[in-house]
Design a protein around this motif. Structure first.
Motif, short mmCIF file in Angstrom:
data_model
loop_
_atom_site.label_atom_id
_atom_site.label_comp_id
_atom_site.label_asym_id
_atom_site.label_seq_id
_atom_site.Cartn_x
_atom_site.Cartn_y
_atom_site.Cartn_z
N VAL A 1 0.85 -1.19 0.00
CA VAL A 1 0.00 0.00 0.00
C VAL A 1 0.88 1.24 0.00
O VAL A 1 2.08 1.18 0.28
CB VAL A 1 -0.94 0.04 1.23
N ASP A 2 0.28 2.38 -0.30
CA ASP A 2 1.01 3.64 -0.23
C ASP A 2 0.91 4.21 1.18
O ASP A 2 0.20 3.68 2.05
CB ASP A 2 0.50 4.64 -1.27
N TRP A 3 1.63 5.33 1.41
CA TRP A 3 1.68 5.91 2.75
C TRP A 3 0.31 6.35 3.24
O TRP A 3 -0.05 6.12 4.40
CB TRP A 3 2.67 7.07 2.79
N GLU A 4 -0.48 6.98 2.40
CA GLU A 4 -1.78 7.49 2.84
C GLU A 4 -2.70 6.36 3.29
O GLU A 4 -3.41 6.48 4.29
CB GLU A 4 -2.44 8.32 1.73
N THR A 5 -2.68 5.25 2.58
CA THR A 5 -3.49 4.10 2.99
C THR A 5 -2.97 3.53 4.30
O THR A 5 -3.75 3.19 5.21
CB THR A 5 -3.46 3.02 1.89
N PHE A 6 -1.67 3.41 4.40
CA PHE A 6 -1.01 2.91 5.61
C PHE A 6 -1.39 3.78 6.81
O PHE A 6 -1.80 3.28 7.87
CB PHE A 6 0.49 2.95 5.36
N ASP B 1 -7.58 4.58 11.72
CA ASP B 1 -8.87 3.91 11.92
C ASP B 1 -8.82 2.94 13.10
O ASP B 1 -9.84 2.70 13.77
CB ASP B 1 -9.29 3.16 10.66
N ARG C 1 -3.93 5.86 7.12
CA ARG C 1 -5.37 5.82 7.39
C ARG C 1 -5.75 4.56 8.16
O ARG C 1 -6.57 4.60 9.09
CB ARG C 1 -6.15 5.89 6.09
N ILE C 2 -5.15 3.42 7.80
CA ILE C 2 -5.46 2.17 8.50
C ILE C 2 -5.06 2.28 9.97
O ILE C 2 -5.80 1.86 10.87
CB ILE C 2 -4.74 0.99 7.82
N GLN D 1 -3.46 -8.91 6.31
CA GLN D 1 -4.90 -8.98 6.51
C GLN D 1 -5.30 -10.36 6.99
O GLN D 1 -4.70 -11.37 6.59
CB GLN D 1 -5.63 -8.66 5.20
#
Length: 372
Positions: A19-24, A30, A26-27, A62
């Motif tokens: 994944v990219d940094w923003e997804t990382f 969350d 955000r996870i 996951q």
């Protein structure tokens, strides 16, 4: 220990994806998880600025239902010209602590993915809680699996001091009564003062038995992480001579006392103790809630017993267990060759040291004998 190829394989139930940094980021958000700074985009800038290091990529492990279970950001490095990956203070597990089976499955997925995407990699360095076959002690560096973590979220500075053990409070108050000692946030002048501070670090290393990294490593860290994520604190005598200092990293509401050093005088006068108290107060003002003092002694790493004893006096909780780092071979034969090469190097160095000691003893004996 046996290699992963000789261990009984697990049938993967989860999966791994890049994944990219923003997804990382955000996870993690969350899951209400504060990432270690080494797992963030801020650390990427530090890695990119250092020779022999570069950001490699980010992974999400996951579970069988596709829900994020752990986060891993990896840095590509090398040892003796052979590349490896290090996920500093990762995997970062989301929610409950991992089971041995989850850690084993994550290892298999990481190794399998690395073999496909970067087959030159010799091993991956990851942090785990549970002992297992295929985990090897680190090549050429030290890990730790216990640390001291302070809760700095207090009403005020006095409440923070009151949270220390009695010995910690006593030592800090003794130093604070010494009006010659002054305490400073010198982040904004780090570049001009660090030469003096590095001399203290080399003195500390000589005293405590470790070798400091090149001076440019610390300067690059301060520069690339920037004042938002990296602070320099110093204790001085009369506002002039430095006696103790520390570098703290900050990410979100977490901080880590990454490096610290003191002169012999700074230790005797408890300047190092009072500086720790002062910087904890300053970090709280910057929104920090938990502060990792980074490293304490354990059965695996007894070399840190002394520094762990110093840190433990600042909290009744004492040291806590955390996942230590382990090497996981990706190319087992090459890794085994590296282990043998380093063993031979250490034996040779030990032999040279023994010869030098014998020669020194002979010279001393000869000098002491009266002439005939």
């Amino acid at each position: 220990m046996t290699s992963p190829e000789n261990a009984t394989p697990l049938t993967p139930r989860g999966s791994m994806r890049r994944v990219d940094w923003e997804t990382f980021r955000r996870i993690a958000a969350d899951a209400s998880t504060t990432l270690p700074i080494e797992q963030t985009a801020a650390w990427d800038a530090f890695d990119a600025a250092m020779d022999g290091r570069e950001p490699w990529g980010r992974l999400v492990y996951q579970d069988a239902d596709g829900a994020p279970r752990a986060l891993i950001s990896l840095t590509r490095m090398d040892v003796r010209g052979f590349p490896y990956l290090w996920a500093r203070h990762a995997p970062v597990w989301l929610g409950a602590a991992p089971s041995p089976q989850e850690e084993a499955e994550l290892r298999e997925l990481v190794v399998a993915g690395v073999r496909v995407h970067d087959p030159a990699i010799v091993f991956v360095r990851l942090h785990f809680t549970h002992p297992a076959a295929g985990l090897h002690e680190l090549l050429q560096t030290m890990t730790y699996d216990r640390t001291v973590i302070l809760d700095v979220e207090r009403e005020d500075d006095e409440a923070f001091l009151a949270s220390f053990k009695p010995r910690g409070r006593r030592d800090v108050r003794k130093a604070l009564r010494n009006t010659e000692l002054t305490y400073h946030d010198e982040t904004d002048i780090a570049e001009e003062v660090f030469a003096e501070l590095y001399e203290i670090l080399t003195e500390t290393g000589d005293r405590d038995g470790f070798r400091a990294a090149p001076e440019d490593t610390y300067r690059t860290m301060l520069r690339t992480l920037g004042p938002e994520h990296c602070r320099l604190y110093v204790a001085r005598r009369g506002g002039q001579e430095a006696l103790a200092w520390s570098i703290d990293t900050i990410w979100g509401d977490g901080a880590a006392r990454y490096y610290a050093a003191s002169t012999a005088e700074g230790r005797r006068g408890r300047a190092a103790d009072a500086l720790l108290y002062k910087e904890g107060c300053w970090l709280r003002q910057r929104g920090v809630r938990t502060w990792d003092l980074m490293g304490a002694g354990s059965e695996r790493v007894p070399e840190l017993d002394g520094v762990g004893s110093f840190k433990a006096k600042f909290t009744p909780a004492g040291a806590v267990d955390i996942p230590g780092a382990w090497d996981v071979p990706v190319r087992p034969r090459i890794y085994a060759g590296l282990v043998r090469a380093l063993e031979l190097k250490h034996r040779a160095q030990a032999g040279v040291s023994a010869v030098r000691e014998r020669l020194a003893a002979l010279r001393t004996t000869s000098a002491a004998e009266p002439e005939q």
